[in-house]
Structures are given as structure tokens and as C-alpha cells.
Scaffold this active site. Structure first.
Site, PDB file in Angstrom:
ATOM      1  N   GLU A  95       0.857  -1.191   0.000  1.00  0.00           N
ATOM      2  CA  GLU A  95       0.000   0.000   0.000  1.00  0.00           C
ATOM      3  C   GLU A  95       0.889   1.235   0.000  1.00  0.00           C
ATOM      4  OE1 GLU A  95      -3.162   0.337   2.944  1.00  0.00           O
ATOM      5  OE2 GLU A  95      -3.137   2.527   2.784  1.00  0.00           O
ATOM      6  N   GLU A 109      -3.109  11.479   1.849  1.00  0.00           N
ATOM      7  CA  GLU A 109      -4.210  11.044   2.701  1.00  0.00           C
ATOM      8  C   GLU A 109      -4.446  12.163   3.711  1.00  0.00           C
ATOM      9  OE1 GLU A 109      -5.115   6.638   4.417  1.00  0.00           O
ATOM     10  OE2 GLU A 109      -3.296   7.580   5.095  1.00  0.00           O
TER      11      GLU A 109
END
Ligand SMILES: *[C@@H]1O[C@H](CO)[C@@H](O)[C@H](O)[C@H]1NC(C)=O
Length: 218
Positions: free
Chosen positions: A141, A146
Site C-alpha cells: 500500500e 491522505e
């Protein structure tokens, strides 16, 4: 509400030291019209409508206008709970997600550039993200950007669930668009380097172990 303008996704096929070719995988025009969108993107997550949070994705929460994609969260009651990691998660919001039809597999000597402009909320409880996650396993990932509702922006790479490089950075002026560039490169035939830039400045470089040859969803 989070909005995004895709700058483009580039594939770098490197070759023997002299030349490197660039191939546009998703063009910057991919949010210009519904047919442009449908060429490169699908609604929801690749695995469906739910993930690990209190929001359930719906196509109706996504809109396109003037080259900008908007994802909108709306409070909801009476939704069935989600299930993740053996836990039940109450659904409090409907929200929007899209994923690329293409999968991204860094090959030996290769890499990708992922770039977009984002206007993302940082209010508590919101969690928009621009991220890559493994098709066949997790990790890999890479969280290319974010916003975890703390007022900051985060850049993260997961080797395992506990071996994570996570960097929170000050995020000025959330009401403006910010440019994000994530350059993923093969390093040694196995591992990748991940260089994160915001508004033209390099913010961090992280490393993913064994990411080469593992296809990623965007
Ligand atoms: C992940 O693996 C890479 C390659 O071995 C290494 O350079 C990096 O430090 C690791 N990340 C963390 C958070 O340990």
C-alpha cells in the site's frame, strides 16, 4: 467534499541506461466528460462499496464537472453495517470512491508517476485519500496523499501492517487545490522507491519492500 483534477498517470519503461520512454496511462482529460471517465475509471472500490470506515460508497456521491471529479459525503441512518477484519462497522455516511480500470505493476527497471490536483477537507471525521493498494495481497500500500481529519496531510508506505513509514505534514490552505506527484521506481528488481511531492516540493522518499511485480489498484 473532496475534489480532484487528474494531472496524469505515466508509465516509465526504462531501458538499458540511455533512454527511458514515457507512456500516458490515464490522461489529464479523464474527468472532462462521462465518456472520458468511463474509459479509465470505475465507481466504488475494486472490491465493492465498503472498506474499513464508517462510509459506504455510492456512485450517486460522485460527480464530474469541468474536468473536476467531486466526491461528496452525506450523513445517513438505517444502513446495514459493514464488515471488515472480523468486525462490524456502523455505516454513518454515504460517500464516493473511484478506481482506475488499469492496474499498475512496477516491473524491473520501470516505474510510474501519479499526479493530480486535490482540494480535500481536513475536518475531523473526514478521510479522503489518493492511494495504491495491492490487487493480490495487502500490503503493498502506498498512500500518495491522505487527509485523516487532523488538519495535516499524510504520506505512507506499508511493508507490513506494522512496518510502516508514515509522515504527517502541515497542510496549508485546504480550500485551495494542491498538486501531488508520486514517483514510484524500481530500485533493485524487488523494492521500490516512492518520492512524494506537494506543490512542486519533494516532501519525502519512502521505500516499499518487494513491491516490484505486484499489481496495484489506484
Ligand atoms: C520497507 O522496506 C524497504 C526495503 O527493504 C526499507 O528500505 C524500508 O526502510 C522499509 N520500511 C520500513 C518502515 O521499515
Amino acid at each position: 467534499m473532496a475534489t480532484m483534477k487528474l494531472m496524469e498517470v505515466l508509465l516509465l519503461t526504462s531501458s538499458i541506461s540511455i533512454a527511458s520512454a514515457k507512456h500516458i496511462m490515464i490522461p489529464s482529460t479523464s474527468f472532462n466528460s462521462q465518456s472520458d471517465f468511463d474509459t479509465d475509471w470505475n465507481y466504488l472500490y475494486p472490491w465493492g462499496s465498503d472498506h474499513n470506515g464508517a462510509a459506504r460508497m455510492r456512485e450517486s456521491q460522485v460527480s464530474l464537472s469541468d474536468g473536476v471529479l467531486t466526491l461528496r459525503a452525506t450523513r445517513v441512518d438505517g444502513e446495514a453495517p459493514a464488515h471488515h477484519g472480523g468486525k462490524e462497522i456502523a455505516i454513518r455516511y454515504l460517500s464516493g470512491a473511484v478506481h482506475a480500470k488499469e492496474r499498475f505493476n512496477v516491473v524491473a527497471g520501470g516505474g510510474y508517476d501519479f499526479a493530480g490536483e486535490f482540494r480535500a477537507p481536513v475536518a475531523r471525521g473526514t478521510w479522503p485519500a489518493f492511494w495504491l493498494t495491492g490487487v493480490d495481497s495487502w500490503p503493498p500500500e502506498i498512500d500518495m496523499a491522505e487527509w485523516k481529519g487532523s488538519g495535516k496531510i499524510s504520506f505512507n508506505t506499508f511493508n507490513t501492517s506494522s512496518e510502516v513509514r508514515a509522515l504527517d505534514v502541515d497542510y496549508p490552505n485546504p480550500d485551495a487545490f494542491h498538486k501531488i506527484l508520486c514517483e514510484v521506481r524500481d530500485m533493485n528488481g524487488q523494492d521500490v522507491s516512492v518520492r512524494f511531492s506537494m506543490d512542486g516540493q519533494v516532501v519525502a522518499t519512502q521505500y516499499g519492500r518487494g513491491f516490484v511485480g505486484k499489481p496495484l489498484y489506484l
